[in-house]
Write a protein that holds these residues in place. Structure first.
Motif, PDB file in Angstrom:
ATOM      1  N   GLY A  45       0.782  -1.219   0.000  1.00 12.66           N
ATOM      2  CA  GLY A  45       0.000   0.000   0.000  1.00 12.66           C
ATOM      3  C   GLY A  45       0.819   1.277   0.000  1.00 12.66           C
ATOM      4  N   LEU A  46       0.097   2.397  -0.119  1.00 10.34           N
ATOM      5  CA  LEU A  46       0.687   3.731  -0.128  1.00 10.34           C
ATOM      6  C   LEU A  46       0.572   4.346   1.265  1.00 10.34           C
ATOM      7  CD1 LEU A  46       1.806   6.281  -1.570  1.00 10.34           C
ATOM      8  CD2 LEU A  46      -0.585   6.937  -2.001  1.00 10.34           C
ATOM      9  N   ALA A  47       1.723   4.753   1.814  1.00  9.32           N
ATOM     10  CA  ALA A  47       1.770   5.453   3.091  1.00  9.32           C
ATOM     11  C   ALA A  47       2.150   6.905   2.836  1.00  9.32           C
ATOM     12  CB  ALA A  47       2.789   4.805   4.026  1.00  9.32           C
ATOM     13  N   VAL A  48       1.365   7.814   3.370  1.00 14.28           N
ATOM     14  CA  VAL A  48       1.600   9.247   3.207  1.00 14.28           C
ATOM     15  C   VAL A  48       1.980   9.831   4.559  1.00 14.28           C
ATOM     16  CG1 VAL A  48       0.592  11.465   2.545  1.00 14.28           C
ATOM     17  CG2 VAL A  48      -0.028   9.377   1.290  1.00 14.28           C
ATOM     18  N   ASP A  49       3.092  10.578   4.588  1.00 12.36           N
ATOM     19  CA  ASP A  49       3.560  11.214   5.824  1.00 12.36           C
ATOM     20  C   ASP A  49       3.394  12.717   5.681  1.00 12.36           C
ATOM     21  OD1 ASP A  49       4.746  11.912   8.198  1.00 12.36           O
ATOM     22  OD2 ASP A  49       6.776  11.334   7.608  1.00 12.36           O
ATOM     23  N   ALA A  99       0.030   9.139   7.862  1.00 19.65           N
ATOM     24  CA  ALA A  99       0.694   9.346   9.143  1.00 19.65           C
ATOM     25  C   ALA A  99       0.947  10.833   9.363  1.00 19.65           C
ATOM     26  CB  ALA A  99       2.029   8.584   9.181  1.00 19.65           C
ATOM     27  N   MET A 100       0.810  11.240  10.596  1.00 21.82           N
ATOM     28  CA  MET A 100       1.252  12.566  11.015  1.00 21.82           C
ATOM     29  C   MET A 100       2.178  12.333  12.191  1.00 21.82           C
ATOM     30  SD  MET A 100      -2.118  15.004  10.553  1.00 21.82           S
ATOM     31  CE  MET A 100      -1.143  16.510  10.526  1.00 21.82           C
ATOM     32  N   ASN A 101       3.458  12.496  11.910  1.00 21.52           N
ATOM     33  CA  ASN A 101       4.503  12.166  12.856  1.00 21.52           C
ATOM     34  C   ASN A 101       4.875  13.420  13.643  1.00 21.52           C
ATOM     35  OD1 ASN A 101       7.019  11.564  14.053  1.00 21.52           O
ATOM     36  ND2 ASN A 101       8.087  11.861  12.102  1.00 21.52           N
ATOM     37  N   ALA A 145      -2.523   7.201  11.339  1.00 20.98           N
ATOM     38  CA  ALA A 145      -1.656   6.954  12.492  1.00 20.98           C
ATOM     39  C   ALA A 145      -1.052   8.282  12.937  1.00 20.98           C
ATOM     40  CB  ALA A 145      -0.561   5.953  12.140  1.00 20.98           C
ATOM     41  N   ILE A 146      -1.477   8.754  14.077  1.00 21.69           N
ATOM     42  CA  ILE A 146      -1.056  10.053  14.589  1.00 21.69           C
ATOM     43  C   ILE A 146      -0.122   9.852  15.776  1.00 21.69           C
ATOM     44  CG2 ILE A 146      -1.817  12.284  15.465  1.00 21.69           C
ATOM     45  CD1 ILE A 146      -2.886  11.628  12.671  1.00 21.69           C
ATOM     46  N   TRP A 147       1.108  10.319  15.636  1.00 20.93           N
ATOM     47  CA  TRP A 147       2.090  10.224  16.728  1.00 20.93           C
ATOM     48  C   TRP A 147       2.274  11.622  17.308  1.00 20.93           C
ATOM     49  CZ3 TRP A 147       7.873   8.407  15.942  1.00 20.93           C
ATOM     50  CH2 TRP A 147       8.517   8.386  17.183  1.00 20.93           C
ATOM     51  N   GLU A 148       2.047  11.744  18.604  1.00 17.88           N
ATOM     52  CA  GLU A 148       2.170  13.034  19.274  1.00 17.88           C
ATOM     53  C   GLU A 148       2.798  12.868  20.656  1.00 17.88           C
ATOM     54  OE1 GLU A 148       1.180  16.447  18.714  1.00 17.88           O
ATOM     55  OE2 GLU A 148       1.266  15.744  16.647  1.00 17.88           O
ATOM     56  N   PRO A 149       3.529  13.896  21.125  1.00 22.40           N
ATOM     57  CA  PRO A 149       3.883  13.903  22.539  1.00 22.40           C
ATOM     58  C   PRO A 149       2.590  13.893  23.357  1.00 22.40           C
ATOM     59  CG  PRO A 149       5.002  15.669  21.332  1.00 22.40           C
ATOM     60  CD  PRO A 149       3.981  15.110  20.420  1.00 22.40           C
ATOM     61  N   ALA A 150       2.561  13.137  24.428  1.00 16.58           N
ATOM     62  CA  ALA A 150       1.330  12.965  25.209  1.00 16.58           C
ATOM     63  C   ALA A 150       1.272  13.991  26.338  1.00 16.58           C
ATOM     64  CB  ALA A 150       1.255  11.546  25.757  1.00 16.58           C
TER      65      ALA A 150
END
Length: 372
Positions: A201-205, A272-274, A303-308
Motif C-alpha cells: 500500500g501507499l503510506a503518506v507522511d 501518518a502525522m509524525n 496513524a497520529i504520533w504526538e507527545p502525550a
C-alpha cells in the motif's frame, strides 16, 4: 507544515540540568528552607557549565569538527581547520574550549577525540548530537518567547528558520532522538503498518521533515510505497537525498506543499502525522480530520504520533516530562499547543472513525490509530 517543529528533540528527557533538589516533590516553601542561597548558586553554576558544554558541542557538530577529527584520528588545530574547511583562528579557540570541556584530549599540539567527543559525532551509534542542537534551539526559543510575551504575537514556524545553522539540523535531531523508538518499538507494536505493507500500500507522511519516518517504515516494510509532504524545501531536499543514499528512491517520494492545498493522486492505505498534528490543530482541527478520512481507502488507517500532554498538571513535575513544558511554550510561539491523546481520539470520533490509543516511552509518547 513541519514535523514537530519545536524544541522537542529531547522533549521527554530531563534536559534542564536541574539537580535532585528541583525534582524533589517537597512543596516550594519547604524546599526553600532546605536549600541555602549558596546551594542554589552552586546548582545554577553547574547548570551554566552544562549549557556552555553543549554550546561548544553544537559548534563542533554543525561545522563537522567532531567528524573531521574522527576521520583524521589525530590532528593539530591547524590541520583540523584545513580538513573541515573552517577558519584557523576560530578552530584553534574552539579546540581550547572543547579540550576544557572534555571533548578533546591533547598531547602537546596533537588532539584526539575523547569518548564524549566521539559520541557527539552525528553518525555515532546513539549519538549525543541532539542534545547539542536542542540546547541552542532552546536558547533561541527562550529569547523569542521573552520578547513575544510582551505583545502576544505568535509568528509561526518561521522562527525555526531565523537561525541559519539550526534548521538543517532539525530533522537529523529528530531522527536521532525518535527514529530508534519508532523503528524498533512503535512500528512492530502497531499491526496497521504490517497490514499496509502486506498489500503493497501507499503510506503518506504529512509533515515529513527530512523523511526519517518514511525511511524507517520502508526499512521494516519492504513492499510499502511512501509519499512525504513538508512545507520546508530544505527538508524535502534532505529527505530526497537521504532516501537515495539508502536505495529507497524508487519507493519513496517527497514533495513541498501544504495539507490545505494538497490532493492525493490515489487514496492512501495509511496517512501518518509524525509529531505534526499539533501544528495544524488550532488552525483547522475539524478540517484536518475530515481530510484524513476522505483521503483514505476504505479500511485504510490514520496513524497520529504526538507527545502525550498529561491530564494532570502534577505529572509535569516528573523529570521525564519537564522538557515537555518548555516544548509547549515554544509551540505557542509557532501558533500551536500540545495535545492530550484523548483529544485526538475524540476528533476521530467526530468524523466517524474509531481510534485506539497506544502509549510508549513511559506514557510520554502517544500513537493514536484510527481506521476508516
Amino acid at each position: 507544515m513541519h514535523a514537530d517543529a519545536s524544541t522537542a528533540g529531547l522533549a521527554h528527557s530531563d534536559t534542564t540540568g536541574m539537580g535532585q533538589g528541583w525534582n524533589n516533590p517537597v512543596p516550594g516553601r519547604a524546599l526553600a528552607s532546605i536549600m541555602t542561597t549558596e546551594d542554589l548558586k552552586t546548582q545554577f553554576r553547574q547548570q551554566s557549565q552544562a549549557a556552555l558544554s553543549l554550546d561548544i558541542a553544537y559548534i563542533g557538530v554543525v561545522n563537522g569538527l567532531f567528524s573531521a577529527l574522527h576521520r583524521l584520528g589525530r590532528s593539530t588545530p591547524q590541520a583540523l581547520a584545513q580538513a573541515s574547511s573552517m577558519d584557523e583562528g576560530y578552530v584553534l579557540r574552539w579546540c581550547d574550549a572543547a579540550f576544557a570541556f572534555g571533548y578533546l584530549d591533547a598531547d602537546g599540539e596533537t588532539l584526539t577525540l575523547t569518548r564524549m567527543g566521539e559520541a557527539m559525532r552525528p553518525d555515532a551509534p546513539d549519538t549525543l548530537m541532539p542534545m547539542a542542537v536542542q540546547s541552542v534551539l532552546s536558547a533561541h526559543m527562550a529569547e523569542r518567547a521573552a520578547g513575544l510575551m510582551r505583545t502576544g504575537e505568535r509568528p509561526g514556524e518561521s522562527v525555526l528558520a531565523e537561525r541559519a545553522t539550526v534548521l538543517p539540523w532539525f530533522g537529523p535531531m529528530l531522527e536521532a532522538s525518535f527514529g530508534p523508538l519508532f523503528e524498533h518499538t512503535i512500528c512492530p507494536a502497531i499491526s496497521a503498518f504490517a497490514e499496509v505493507d502486506a498489500r503493497g500500500g501507499l503510506a503518506v507522511d504529512l509533515g515529513c521533515g527530512n523523511g526519517w519516518y518514511l525511511r524507517a517504515l520502508a526499512r521494516r516494510c519492504p513492499k510499502l510505497r511512501g509519499l512525504g509532504l513538508d512545507g520546508f524545501a530544505e527538508n524535502i531536499a534532505q529527505a530526497t537525498a537521504r532516501a537515495a543514499a539508502e536505495g529507497l528512491e524508487r519507493r519513496l517520494a517527497f514533495e513541498t506543499g501544504d495539507i490545505h492545498d494538497f490532493k492525493l493522486d490515489e487514496a492512501a492505505d495509511l496517512i501518518a502525522m509524525n509529531r505534526a498534528l499539533h501544528h495544524v490543530w488550532e488552525k483547522d482541527a475539524a478540517g484536518i480530520f475530515a481530510w484524513l478520512r476522505d483521503h483514505l481507502k476504505p479500511g485504510g488507517y490514520a496513524a497520529i504520533w504526538e507527545p502525550a500532554w498529561p491530564d494532570d498538571r502534577q505529572a509535569l513535575r516528573d523529570p521525564a516530562r519537564k522538557g515537555l513544558t518548555f516544548q509547549n511554550l515554544s509551540e505557542h510561539i509557532q501558533g500551536n499547543h500540545l495535545l492530550r491523546p484523548q483529544d485526538i481520539a475524540d476528533a476521530f470520533a467526530k468524523v466517524g472513525m474509531r481510534a485506539r490509543i497506544h502509549l510508549f516511552a513511559g506514557g510520554n509518547e502517544a500513537m493514536v490509530v484510527a481506521q476508516r
